[in-house]
Design a protein around this motif. Structure first.
Motif, mmCIF file in Angstrom:
data_model
loop_
_atom_site.group_PDB
_atom_site.id
_atom_site.type_symbol
_atom_site.label_atom_id
_atom_site.label_comp_id
_atom_site.label_asym_id
_atom_site.label_seq_id
_atom_site.Cartn_x
_atom_site.Cartn_y
_atom_site.Cartn_z
ATOM 1 N N LYS A 190 48.528 34.355 55.894
ATOM 2 C CA LYS A 190 48.231 35.710 56.346
ATOM 3 C C LYS A 190 47.540 36.527 55.264
ATOM 4 N N PHE A 191 47.639 36.079 54.003
ATOM 5 C CA PHE A 191 47.031 36.827 52.905
ATOM 6 C C PHE A 191 45.623 36.332 52.585
ATOM 7 N N ASN A 192 45.035 35.537 53.502
ATOM 8 C CA ASN A 192 43.718 34.963 53.256
ATOM 9 C C ASN A 192 42.661 36.043 53.040
ATOM 10 N N VAL A 193 42.899 37.216 53.631
ATOM 11 C CA VAL A 193 41.927 38.307 53.497
ATOM 12 C C VAL A 193 41.816 38.772 52.048
ATOM 13 N N LEU A 194 42.844 38.486 51.224
ATOM 14 C CA LEU A 194 42.783 38.877 49.817
ATOM 15 C C LEU A 194 41.618 38.210 49.094
ATOM 16 N N GLY A 195 41.248 37.017 49.550
ATOM 17 C CA GLY A 195 40.107 36.344 48.938
ATOM 18 C C GLY A 195 38.840 37.159 49.106
ATOM 19 N N THR A 196 38.635 37.693 50.299
ATOM 20 C CA THR A 196 37.467 38.533 50.550
ATOM 21 C C THR A 196 37.510 39.800 49.711
ATOM 22 N N VAL A 199 36.681 39.023 45.991
ATOM 23 C CA VAL A 199 35.262 38.767 45.742
ATOM 24 C C VAL A 199 34.456 40.054 45.844
ATOM 25 N N VAL A 200 34.749 40.866 46.846
ATOM 26 C CA VAL A 200 34.047 42.145 46.999
ATOM 27 C C VAL A 200 34.276 43.024 45.774
ATOM 28 N N TYR A 201 35.513 43.035 45.271
ATOM 29 C CA TYR A 201 35.794 43.856 44.093
ATOM 30 C C TYR A 201 35.077 43.295 42.862
ATOM 31 N N LEU A 202 35.010 41.965 42.725
ATOM 32 C CA LEU A 202 34.286 41.381 41.603
ATOM 33 C C LEU A 202 32.816 41.784 41.630
ATOM 34 N N VAL A 203 32.217 41.761 42.825
ATOM 35 C CA VAL A 203 30.820 42.179 42.955
ATOM 36 C C VAL A 203 30.680 43.648 42.556
ATOM 37 N N PHE A 204 31.633 44.487 42.977
ATOM 38 C CA PHE A 204 31.628 45.898 42.599
ATOM 39 C C PHE A 204 31.761 46.056 41.089
ATOM 40 N N MET A 316 39.065 48.355 34.801
ATOM 41 C CA MET A 316 38.474 47.642 35.938
ATOM 42 C C MET A 316 38.800 46.155 35.888
ATOM 43 N N SER A 317 38.778 45.563 34.703
ATOM 44 C CA SER A 317 39.132 44.145 34.571
ATOM 45 C C SER A 317 40.606 43.926 34.878
ATOM 46 N N PHE A 318 41.449 44.882 34.492
ATOM 47 C CA PHE A 318 42.877 44.809 34.803
ATOM 48 C C PHE A 318 43.101 44.756 36.309
ATOM 49 N N VAL A 319 42.415 45.623 37.051
ATOM 50 C CA VAL A 319 42.546 45.633 38.510
ATOM 51 C C VAL A 319 42.050 44.316 39.104
#
Length: 438
Positions: A190-196, A199-204, A316-319
């Protein structure tokens, strides 16, 4: 769904891979490897349809390998699939140890009001970038940090019990080993959405950092100086090894596409997914490499996990580490479940023969992760070795051989098709051999 499944830990090593290959050749290799692995994945998807007179609707790719190559195909495909799964789990353990260490260090310093300056080369601006590799090559004589305030003795005790390689990898056992022994880890799916989200946060993060750091590029095509690497380097196979795993979804693509409501759109959806994955890898890799401040640092400072180029007190890296740590702790039991299903299901005919069997398997997998985190915490090396090994079978050899054999049996094999697919097989073999030579 395919993009979300394929995007994994490899994204953290793409900038390092571009550094190893050179900027221009790195971009070219990402594009070429994306196209090649997409074609081989397409051949996997179509492999069942080329078997006549048999209902293959519920077959997986190992079943196709068994049809063409007998028991050798069945067990060899199992072996290489286990290499990919265990390799991914080892990388996860190394990264989780890294993220947990840096997270704990950040929290401890914040709670105790400790302000420290790490003794590693780095930039001086507020968006600090560091070069941990220089500190590893020339370790400082007076420890790893300079205290600006706080309790020196307490911090030294904390560092003794909170060490990235000597202690933290063992702490994870208490949390993850019990989770691996669950009969069904469906809760974590159910936590599969965390992957998205990760990745979105890494791009940000990459975008924000690049906006502050600016672009630092100087084209040196074949020579290397203090601050820049050449555009083409002999170490480029290290990137192709990483990319083989980065684009690897071949052992489960049939399962993923079976859930597609419109089966006639499988090829389109697969192509779109590969395009988005390749675009994400290109964006993160190119932006990190181009914005890395050289001078004053060198591009050689880019780490196998690019988050290590930001200090532990970077917000930001901590988050990002928090997101990735929680995501990996939910995905890790799923990978362990897949490894259990494939190995124990094939060997014993039962995915959960007993608590003892499952515990022995999980202890072996966890032990491999702890050992790597303790003695070889190089995720770029682990990714490229495991990627080139499992990719040899699932990406290059089996899809090409199966296609050639099916064409031959149907009387449709031509010399161009034979030459092209033999060349693909030789590329996979060269990719694997090169990992151990460079």
């Amino acid at each position: 769904m395919i993009w979300n499944t394929m995007m994994g830990t490899s994204i953290l090593s793409i900038p390092w891979g571009i550094k190893q290959a050179g900027f221009t050749s790195g971009i070219i290799l990402i594009l070429l490897m994306g196209i090649l692995t997409l074609y081989c994945c397409y051949r996997v998807v179509k492999s069942r349809n080329m078997i006549p007179l048999i209902d293959t609707s519920d077959w997986e790719f190992p079943d196709v390998c068994k049809y063409y190559f007998g028991s050798f195909g069945q067990w060899s495909s199992l072996l290489f699939s286990m290499v990919s799964l265990v390799g991914a789990m080892v990388v996860y353990w190394v990264l989780m140890s890294n993220f947990l260490f840096n997270t704990g260090k950040f929290i401890y310093n914040f709670v105790h009001g400790i302000n420290v300056t790490e003794i590693v080369p780095g930039t001086n601006e507020s968006n600090k970038v560091i070069c941990p590799g220089a500190a590893r090559d020339n370790p400082p004589q007076n420890g790893s940090v300079t205290f600006l305030s706080g309790n020196n003795t307490g911090f030294e005790l904390f560092e003794e019990w909170w060490d990235k390689s000597r202690t933290v990898p063992f702490y994870l056992i208490a949390v993850l080993l019990p989770l691996l022994n669950l009969k069904s880890p469906s809760f974590f799916a159910k936590f599969n959405v965390l992957g998205t989200v990760s990745v979105v946060y890494l791009v940000f993060l990459v975008t924000v950092k690049a906006a502050h750091l600016g672009i630092h590029l100087e084209y040196n095509w074949f020579t290397e100086n203090e601050y820049f690497v050449p555009e083409f380097r002999i170490l480029f196979p290290q990137l192709t090894g990483v990319l083989t795993l980065a684009f690897f979804i071949h052992n489960c693509i049939i399962t993923l596409l079976q859930n597609n409501r419109n089966q006639e759109n499988n090829v389109r959806d697969l192509s779109v997914a590969y395009f988005l994955v390749g675009l994400t890898y290109l964006y993160v890799g190119v932006i990190i490499f181009a914005s890395f401040p050289s001078p004053p640092l060198s591009k050689e400072c880019i780490e196998q996990n690019f988050l290590d180029n930001f200090p532990s007190n970077d917000i930001m890296s901590f988050v990002a580490r928090i997101f990735l740590l929680f995501q990996m702790m939910t995905v890790y039991p799923l990978l362990g479940y897949l490894a259990r299903v494939q190995l124990l299901g094939q060997v014993f005919g039962n995915v959960y023969p007993s608590v003892f069997h499952v515990l022995v398997l999980n202890i072996a997998i966890v032990g491999a992760g702890v050992a790597m985190a303790r003695f070889y915490p190089n995720i770029g090396g682990i990714i490229r070795y495991s990627g080139a090994t499992c990719g040899l079978a699932f990406v290059f050899v089996y899809p090409s051989l199966i296609y050639v054999i099916s064409l031959h049996r149907a009387g449709q094999l031509t010399w161009p098709a034979l030459i092209i697919h033999i060349f693909i097989i030789l590329l996979g073999l060269a990719n694997l051999i090169a990992q151990f030579l460079l």
